[in-house]
Scaffold this motif. Structure first.
Motif, short mmCIF file in Angstrom:
data_model
loop_
_atom_site.label_atom_id
_atom_site.label_comp_id
_atom_site.label_asym_id
_atom_site.label_seq_id
_atom_site.Cartn_x
_atom_site.Cartn_y
_atom_site.Cartn_z
N ASP A 91 0.84 -1.21 0.00
CA ASP A 91 0.00 0.00 0.00
C ASP A 91 0.87 1.25 0.00
N GLU A 92 1.86 1.22 0.86
CA GLU A 92 2.68 2.41 1.08
C GLU A 92 3.51 2.79 -0.15
N ILE A 93 3.76 1.82 -1.03
CA ILE A 93 4.54 2.13 -2.23
C ILE A 93 3.65 2.17 -3.47
N GLY A 94 2.33 2.02 -3.24
CA GLY A 94 1.40 2.26 -4.34
C GLY A 94 1.13 1.10 -5.28
N THR A 95 1.44 -0.13 -4.84
CA THR A 95 1.19 -1.29 -5.71
C THR A 95 -0.31 -1.50 -5.86
N PRO A 96 -0.84 -1.41 -7.08
CA PRO A 96 -2.30 -1.43 -7.23
C PRO A 96 -2.96 -2.76 -6.84
N ILE A 97 -2.26 -3.86 -7.12
CA ILE A 97 -2.89 -5.17 -6.89
C ILE A 97 -1.90 -6.15 -6.27
N CYS A 98 -2.37 -6.86 -5.22
CA CYS A 98 -1.60 -7.98 -4.68
C CYS A 98 -2.31 -9.28 -5.04
N VAL A 99 -1.51 -10.29 -5.33
CA VAL A 99 -2.03 -11.62 -5.61
C VAL A 99 -1.59 -12.53 -4.47
N THR A 100 -2.53 -13.07 -3.74
CA THR A 100 -2.17 -13.89 -2.59
C THR A 100 -2.51 -15.37 -2.82
N VAL A 101 -1.49 -16.18 -2.57
CA VAL A 101 -1.67 -17.63 -2.73
C VAL A 101 -1.82 -18.23 -1.33
N ASP A 102 -2.90 -18.99 -1.10
CA ASP A 102 -3.11 -19.56 0.24
C ASP A 102 -3.32 -21.07 0.16
N VAL A 103 -3.63 -21.67 1.25
CA VAL A 103 -3.77 -23.13 1.28
C VAL A 103 -4.87 -23.61 0.34
N GLU A 104 -5.97 -22.87 0.33
CA GLU A 104 -7.08 -23.26 -0.55
C GLU A 104 -6.71 -23.22 -2.03
N SER A 105 -5.77 -22.30 -2.34
CA SER A 105 -5.35 -22.20 -3.75
C SER A 105 -4.89 -23.55 -4.29
N LEU A 106 -4.30 -24.35 -3.40
CA LEU A 106 -3.75 -25.64 -3.81
C LEU A 106 -4.84 -26.60 -4.27
N THR A 107 -6.05 -26.43 -3.74
CA THR A 107 -7.14 -27.33 -4.16
C THR A 107 -8.11 -26.67 -5.13
N ASP A 108 -8.42 -25.37 -4.93
CA ASP A 108 -9.42 -24.76 -5.84
C ASP A 108 -8.80 -23.99 -7.01
N ASN A 109 -7.46 -23.96 -7.05
CA ASN A 109 -6.78 -23.25 -8.14
C ASN A 109 -7.24 -21.80 -8.29
N LYS A 110 -7.54 -21.17 -7.16
CA LYS A 110 -7.90 -19.77 -7.19
C LYS A 110 -6.96 -19.00 -6.27
N VAL A 111 -6.80 -17.74 -6.57
CA VAL A 111 -5.99 -16.87 -5.71
C VAL A 111 -6.80 -15.62 -5.37
N THR A 112 -6.31 -14.89 -4.37
CA THR A 112 -6.99 -13.66 -3.97
C THR A 112 -6.33 -12.46 -4.63
N LEU A 113 -7.14 -11.68 -5.32
CA LEU A 113 -6.65 -10.39 -5.82
C LEU A 113 -7.12 -9.33 -4.84
N ARG A 114 -6.18 -8.57 -4.32
CA ARG A 114 -6.52 -7.56 -3.30
C ARG A 114 -6.13 -6.19 -3.82
N TYR A 115 -7.08 -5.26 -3.78
CA TYR A 115 -6.90 -3.94 -4.39
C TYR A 115 -6.49 -2.89 -3.36
N ARG A 116 -5.51 -2.11 -3.74
CA ARG A 116 -4.89 -1.12 -2.86
C ARG A 116 -5.85 -0.10 -2.27
N ASP A 117 -6.60 0.60 -3.12
CA ASP A 117 -7.39 1.72 -2.61
C ASP A 117 -8.59 1.27 -1.80
N SER A 118 -9.32 0.30 -2.33
CA SER A 118 -10.55 -0.12 -1.66
C SER A 118 -10.31 -1.21 -0.62
N MET A 119 -9.18 -1.85 -0.67
CA MET A 119 -8.84 -3.02 0.14
C MET A 119 -9.81 -4.18 -0.11
N GLU A 120 -10.59 -4.09 -1.16
CA GLU A 120 -11.50 -5.19 -1.50
C GLU A 120 -10.72 -6.36 -2.08
#
Lengths: 441, 441
Positions: free
Chosen positions: B393-422
């Motif tokens: 956030d502090e350096i202005g990265t618009p999007i983070c992609v987070t890989v978690d345990v569930e990603s290993l089974t559902d093949n999905k990742v979390t996209l997290r947005y800087r401004d809205s934190m959604e």
């Protein structure tokens, strides 16, 4: 057709092409020029930018272990004392007592002037750094130097970059920027100039890992040139002999290119040990030790450095020379630059077959606007189609898109390829996709 | 949440953030610095590069009437005589006879030193150009200047560029590069420094068309800043009064930004008539008239010039200040840079939720490798996910992609947005497409 690079490409031909087509001009030409300084014109600025972008992409974006930096040209002059440049970045020179010409001692044989036969003065040391004065407060102005290399900007920022980026060795810091040397012997077009641009990487490793990483960077840097299209037979390594090495250096290789004037250095890769960081740590005024502390192993050390150091202008020249082709087509000479599309100054030229047909011109402009290939795209209608193709060939444009009368009814255009001169007829709705694929960066 | 820029953002906060996170360091800091010169760190080099690339894209790539140029910093010194810089690019200075401090006459009132009350010496002229010596041949070394502006590099190349590119007025020549001024009054972080970078366009028009193009460039340049996200309430035009104008200038407007220290110049747009080209034509040694001959109308004229001249470093500072946000999230301060994704130094950060799960780390690295968004993408596993988000956030990265345990089974990742934190949950096979769309350059 001869698709091989002509051995013995004439440097003058290249320089003429560069001037005529707007790649490279003599600096301040209207005032009789400026000794060994060059300006990049509309095509040169794109070619040089593409070379730098490709280096940055490969060295910074495609890796996770290199950080970028853009340090200033003016540095605190203590930098150049610690680095050794104030003491020893110098040539030994002699003057001819008769004609007053000046020579580098290592370039003349005997004690008499090769120009007039006069006797030489005693040799004296001539520092290659440009000096200027900064500050306007009386009694406080300071002699400073224009940096003669970008590398020291990296070393003095080692701690700042390492801390802010949380990187652990092995990691590197990469920088592209201008450097200045008051060279005695300049020449060979942009090969050796007084103002030039460097692409330098300082790669910091744990002592003991340096030999492995040295070998790695030799191969990696060579492959950058060949991957961008330089004929591998025109590249070679030359290892520095023991007596050529700086006293602190373990090893050094040049990557040499077969320039028109012979094999010459394109890039140097040096194993510099911990010399630079230790020199600066010894002189630093803020207590910085420039050591790396590994919290996992509780080890603390000054990293060793592997330095691949390339010249941007030399790379530009090598890419121009190596891609220069001349062949005979229907009894006329065709000159073209068979340059990688990632480096080509113009990616696509959109050409209307008839410039007095408004529907054709309109369609061509619409296509021009739609093409987004992350680089420069141009429109030209100032000559016949044959001549327009030759113009684009000569500056290395990989693909021309030609709009003709039939385009108005069949919604197709001609894609014409530089090297093969082959042509495809492609649906307008597909152009974006086709060009995107063929011109992938 | 407060999405408005805080009025009164503290310049020190910005400078601290810049140092701590690797945007901007004091030059040669380990040697106590170098007066008013700055180095761009790993994030700053990307931000600055993005600013320059966006300018180049808008001014050169998106148009058909502008050519690029990259002229050298060292020019034939006659350039600066013809341009008037040798005679008049100077400040009038006075010294305090007691404390020896030096002041600009236009910045002090009365005849006594504001620091110690001492009397002043007579005013004298102090040229702001840095001088150095080029050449090593005895008796032939030449005083040359570091260019104080990039503009003159364009004027002296007018004929070379026009001829090689076959352009007709109205057309422009654009250039980005370093300039140097030995300023008396420096400060406000990177706002006024001795080594700085300019983005300059000289747009050549037929005399009489200049007023129309002047209005065009005022609007066009203002829209570049707002299009890249600067709040329009923080920008304004300030027209120069008659007595501020250079004697040859018809009009000049500054685009001012509401910096922490108040409204200050970001860019100047000047209507310079044919003054510069005529000065150089009068002094040129190669007979160049710097006139344009229109073969269709048989007219010949020296073009008039409209010059939008922006500071790269000032633009960087404005984009940082304007995007700086501080808000309260669950009783903790969250600082983020709400910066346009085209300027953000890091486009995407790939974060593994657990760094001790090799499958997660492997998946994260695979995703990292697959993401190609034409800019920098990073991987970070050196803290908990909450802290990793705050860092980005502090350096202005618009999007983070987070890989978690569930990603290993559902093949999905979390996209997290800087401004809205959604957060969005996205199928791995779709990431490329989703990021490509959201981060379109």
């Amino acid at each position: 057709m001869n698709h091989e690079n002509k051995s013995g490409v004439d440097l003058k031909e290249i320089a003429n092409l560069c001037k005529r087509r707007g790649f490279i001009f003599q600096s301040s030409e209207i005032y009789g020029g400026m000794g060994s300084v060059w300006d990049y014109g509309p095509l040169g600025v794109e070619l040089k930018k593409n070379v730098k972008d490709q280096w940055w992409r490969r060295i910074v974006y495609d890796r996770t272990d290199v950080e970028g930096l853009d340090a200033a040209i003016l540095m605190n002059p203590k930098t150049w004392i610690a680095s050794g440049h104030v003491d020893s970045f110098a040539d030994m020179l002699v003057d001819c007592k008769v004609c007053k010409k000046r020579f580098r001692v290592d370039k003349v044989e005997g004690d008499v002037c090769p120009e007039c036969g006069g006797a030489f003065t005693a040799a004296k040391s001539f520092n290659l750094m440009f000096k200027t004065q900064v500050g306007s407060v009386e009694g406080e102005s300071q002699d400073v130097y224009l940096r003669p290399e970008t590398a020291q900007g990296i070393f003095v920022n080692f701690a700042n970059v390492q801390t802010s980026s949380r990187k652990k060795p092995p990691f590197g810091i990469a920088q592209i920027g201008k450097s200045f040397r008051n060279e005695i012997t300049t020449g060979n077009f942009i090969f050796r100039s007084r103002e030039f641009e460097q692409m330098e990487l300082e790669f910091f490793v744990k002592p003991g890992d340096d030999e492995k990483w040295y070998e790695y960077w030799l191969a990696e840097r060579m492959s950058w040139y060949t991957d961008l299209g330089i004929n591998k037979d025109h590249l070679r390594f030359r290892e520095h002999a023991k007596d050529e090495l700086a006293f602190y250096a373990k090893r050094c290789h040049d990557i040499e290119y077969l320039f028109p004037m012979g094999w010459s250095e394109l890039e140097g890769i040096a194993s510099r040990t911990d010399y630079d960081l230790k020199q600066h740590a010894g002189a630093a005024e803020n207590g910085s030790s420039l050591r790396y502390f590994d919290s996992q192993t509780n080890e603390s050390y000054v990293p060793y450095v592997i330095e691949p150091s390339g010249g941007v202008d030399r790379a530009v020249l090598a890419f121009l020379v190596d891609s220069y082709r001349s062949e005979n087509v229907r009894d006329k000479e065709r000159v073209y630059l068979s340059i990688d599309h990632r480096l080509a100054p113009i990616k696509v030229a959109v050409l209307p077959l008839l410039k007095n047909r408004p529907e054709i011109v309109e369609m061509a402009h619409k296509i021009l606007k739609d093409i987004k290939v992350g680089g420069r795209v141009v429109y030209d209608d100032t000559a016949s189609i044959g001549r327009l193709y030759r113009r684009q060939d000569e500056i290395g444009t990989p693909i021309c898109v030609t709009v003709d009368v039939e385009s108005l009814t069949d919604n197709k255009v001609t894609l014409r390829y530089r090297d093969s001169m082959e042509q495809d007829r492609v649906d307008i709705s597909k152009i974006k996709e086709v060009l995107g694929e063929k011109l992938k960066v």
